[in-house]
Design a protein around this motif. Sequence first.
Motif, PDB file in Angstrom:
ATOM      1  N   ALA A  16      54.376  15.533  46.815  1.00 17.35           N
ATOM      2  CA  ALA A  16      55.253  16.281  45.902  1.00 17.35           C
ATOM      3  C   ALA A  16      54.549  17.463  45.246  1.00 17.35           C
ATOM      4  O   ALA A  16      55.172  18.216  44.495  1.00 17.35           O
ATOM      5  CB  ALA A  16      55.797  15.350  44.831  1.00 17.35           C
ATOM      6  N   VAL A  27      61.013  15.159  49.489  1.00 19.98           N
ATOM      7  CA  VAL A  27      59.599  14.792  49.441  1.00 19.98           C
ATOM      8  C   VAL A  27      59.325  13.761  50.529  1.00 19.98           C
ATOM      9  O   VAL A  27      60.049  12.769  50.646  1.00 19.98           O
ATOM     10  CB  VAL A  27      59.234  14.212  48.051  1.00 19.98           C
ATOM     11  N   LYS A  78      56.040  21.019  44.604  1.00 24.72           N
ATOM     12  CA  LYS A  78      57.493  20.893  44.704  1.00 24.72           C
ATOM     13  C   LYS A  78      58.111  20.551  43.353  1.00 24.72           C
ATOM     14  O   LYS A  78      59.239  20.935  43.077  1.00 24.72           O
ATOM     15  CB  LYS A  78      57.867  19.811  45.727  1.00 24.72           C
ATOM     16  N   VAL A  93      65.195  18.785  46.039  1.00 23.44           N
ATOM     17  CA  VAL A  93      63.868  18.750  46.636  1.00 23.44           C
ATOM     18  C   VAL A  93      63.788  17.555  47.571  1.00 23.44           C
ATOM     19  O   VAL A  93      64.375  16.502  47.300  1.00 23.44           O
ATOM     20  CB  VAL A  93      62.758  18.721  45.559  1.00 23.44           C
TER      21      VAL A  93
END
Length: 181
Positions: free
Chosen positions: A115, A83, A118, A81
Motif C-alpha cells: 500500500a 492493493v 497508495k 484504491v
Amino acid sequence: FFFDRTTVVKPLPDAPTVTMATSMSCSVRVPGGSFTGVALRASKRLPLRCGRSAVVKVNAKTVDEATVLGKYPDGGPVFCVQVDCHMGTNSTGIVMREGDEGRPVVSAIRPGGTAKNKLKIGDVCLATTYTELVADPTNKTLKWGTPTVGWFDTEGEQYASSIAAMETNSATLNLIMFRPE
C-alpha cells in the motif's frame, strides 16, 4: 492489518459469530455464507494446550457494487484504491485505528508494504471488498465453497467488523477512501 492497542471489540445482539481459537485464526459465520481466513491479533498469547477460545460477534452489512460506487463517487477527496494482498493482508503494510465515527483510519503504512504510495496517514475507509465462500454444488474442486467478492460499507458499522471484512481478501483488496484536506 493490525488492531490499534486501544481497540475494544463490543458484541452486537443477533450478529454473526466469530470464533477465535488460541492460534489467533478465526472464521466468521454469516447468514448466507462466511468470512474465512480472518486473522486477529491479541496483546497476550495463550499457550496452545490451554484450549481456551473467545467469541467475538461482528455485524456484516454488505451492499452491491453499484450502490457503493453510487454512494461514494470517485473524485475530489474520495478515491478508489486497489492493493495487492497475494501474500496476505499483512503484506499491505496498512495499520489502522478506529476513527471518530468508528470507521477505520490509516494510522501508519509500513515500509515495503504493497500500500506504500497508495494511501496516506489519516485516510478514512468508506467501503472495502470482502471475500465470501458461497456453497456451490457444481464446484467439485473447492469443497468449502466458491469465493465471491462483495462490498462492505463501513458507515455505522463497528471498527472490528470493517477490519474483519478487509482481512477476508486473499488476492486484491479494493478500498474506497476519503482523504481529509
